[in-house]
Design a protein around this motif. Structure first.
Motif, short mmCIF file in Angstrom:
data_model
loop_
_atom_site.label_atom_id
_atom_site.label_comp_id
_atom_site.label_asym_id
_atom_site.label_seq_id
_atom_site.Cartn_x
_atom_site.Cartn_y
_atom_site.Cartn_z
N ASP A 70 -49.90 -44.17 -4.44
CA ASP A 70 -49.16 -44.59 -3.25
C ASP A 70 -48.77 -43.35 -2.44
O ASP A 70 -48.10 -42.45 -2.97
CB ASP A 70 -47.84 -45.28 -3.64
N ARG A 114 -45.16 -42.17 -2.65
CA ARG A 114 -44.56 -41.53 -3.85
C ARG A 114 -44.76 -40.02 -3.71
O ARG A 114 -45.60 -39.43 -4.41
CB ARG A 114 -45.22 -42.05 -5.14
N VAL A 139 -43.76 -49.32 -13.95
CA VAL A 139 -45.06 -48.73 -13.64
C VAL A 139 -45.03 -48.01 -12.30
O VAL A 139 -44.42 -48.48 -11.35
CB VAL A 139 -46.13 -49.84 -13.67
N THR A 199 -50.41 -56.51 -7.89
CA THR A 199 -49.48 -55.57 -7.25
C THR A 199 -49.74 -54.14 -7.70
O THR A 199 -49.10 -53.21 -7.21
CB THR A 199 -48.00 -55.94 -7.53
N LYS A 234 -40.92 -44.62 -5.62
CA LYS A 234 -41.65 -45.09 -4.45
C LYS A 234 -40.61 -45.24 -3.34
O LYS A 234 -39.65 -46.01 -3.48
CB LYS A 234 -42.34 -46.42 -4.72
C1 LIG Z 1 -48.42 -49.89 -7.54
C2 LIG Z 1 -46.92 -49.82 -7.59
O1 LIG Z 1 -46.44 -48.66 -6.96
C3 LIG Z 1 -46.48 -49.76 -9.03
O2 LIG Z 1 -45.10 -49.73 -9.12
C4 LIG Z 1 -46.29 -51.03 -6.94
O3 LIG Z 1 -46.62 -52.18 -7.66
C5 LIG Z 1 -46.63 -51.20 -5.49
O4 LIG Z 1 -45.96 -52.34 -5.02
P1 LIG Z 1 -45.64 -52.66 -3.52
O5 LIG Z 1 -45.48 -54.14 -3.45
O6 LIG Z 1 -46.80 -52.17 -2.72
O7 LIG Z 1 -44.36 -52.00 -3.21
#
Ligand SMILES: C[C@](O)(CO)[C@H](O)COP(=O)(O)O
Ligand SMILES: Nc1ccn([C@@H]2O[C@H](COP(=O)(O)OP(=O)(O)OP(=O)(O)O)[C@@H](O)[C@H]2O)c(=O)n1
Length: 256
Positions: A104, A107, A159, A185, A209
């Motif tokens: 991501d 992050r 996760v 997800t 995140k």
């Molecule tokens: C992939 C992830 O960052 C793992 O924690 C998360 O599931 C992403 O989720 P989002 O719905 O895009 O915030």
């Protein structure tokens, strides 16, 4: 060679700023750049593929073109869901890549040593994710809003990304998810559907995140704190002892 796909094409609804959050500045640097520069320092990483919104492709291409120190990169248009943005990125992964990581863009506090450890495990086992043990008690809710179950915390992990896979495994997982209309997800959930074991690699709680405005405060504080958690704790313990005249209990083996 390791290729990294960065989903960065979200709408940042929960950030409530009317702007893609990955362009927000943290400790003087846009979140997206911070993330890309950390991965660029990992010697195995040979390619960065960044999925952004349709109207962002051109400005981001121009921005990255002005930045020094990036691994070879490409920008691609993302999709309406995170999974579709990644799918678009996967289409650009080069032949030479044997491992693909997904991370991501939101992050930005990921550490280089965590990325390196993940790559080591993926090389050995084929599929691995970064995660941290859950600290809270988690409840599963019933439809009527009452508690349906309390899963044992010792088996729960929060996760994160990066998540890494042998290229053929991730490609097949995405193909199958598309075929079945499955939307996950995270990327590992697509791989789990193939029956491929996914190893959990313990990461850092600091790898948050950035999702809601208060996450900006936390991220900025972590980045600006040049002490790090270990040193911060030492100072805090020292202060606590001073205040209480040495009455603070230290567990055996954890004395100053
Ligand atoms: C992939 C992830 O960052 C793992 O924690 C998360 O599931 C992403 O989720 P989002 O719905 O895009 O915030
Ligand atoms: N269609 C989408 C949705 C999300 N992402 C990316 O996936 C990562 C994690 O998603 P999230 O934190 O949910 O970001 P947003 O979708 O932007 O946030 P929100 O759900 O609040 O709108 C982010 O780097 C985001 O840019 C993406 O590339 N394409």
């Amino acid at each position: 060679m390791v290729s990294v796909v960065f989903p960065a094409a979200g709408q940042a609804h929960r950030m409530q700023v009317g702007l893609n959050k990955v362009f927000l500045t943290l400790a003087g640097k846009p979140m997206l750049l911070r993330t890309l520069l950390t991965f660029s320092k990992v010697p195995d990483v040979g390619e960065l593929i960044v999925a952004v919104g349709a109207d962002e492709v051109e400005p981001v291409t121009s921005l990255l073109g002005r930045v020094k120190g990036l691994a070879p990169w490409r920008v691609v248009e993302g999709g309406t869901e995170r999974q579709y943005s990644i799918r678009n990125g996967l289409a650009l992964v080069s032949e030479e890549a044997d491992i693909v990581l997904v991370h991501d863009a939101a992050r930005p506090l990921i550490r280089r040593d965590t990325i390196e450890e993940l790559i080591r495990v993926v090389r050995a086992e084929g599929a691995a994710i970064i995660a941290v043990p859950e600290k809270n008690t988690i409840k599963i809710a019933a439809e009527d809003g009452t508690v349906a179950a309390t899963p044992p915390r010792s088996s729960l992990w929060q996760v994160q990304t990066p998540q890494g896979f042998r290229k053929d495994i991730l490609m097949e997982a995405n193909r199958k998810a598309d075929e079945d209309g499955f939307l996950g997800t995270d990327d590992a959930s697509l791989v789990e559907r193939l029956g491929v074991p996914v190893r959990i690699v313990r990461g850092e709680y600091s790898n948050i995140k950035v999702t809601t405005p208060e996450d900006m405060v936390v991220a900025e504080a972590i980045l600006r704190n040049d002490m790090g958690a270990g040193e911060l704790m030492k100072t805090a313990v020292h202060e606590a002892k001073r205040l209480l005249g040495g009455v603070v209990r230290c567990r055996k083996g954890e004395e100053e």
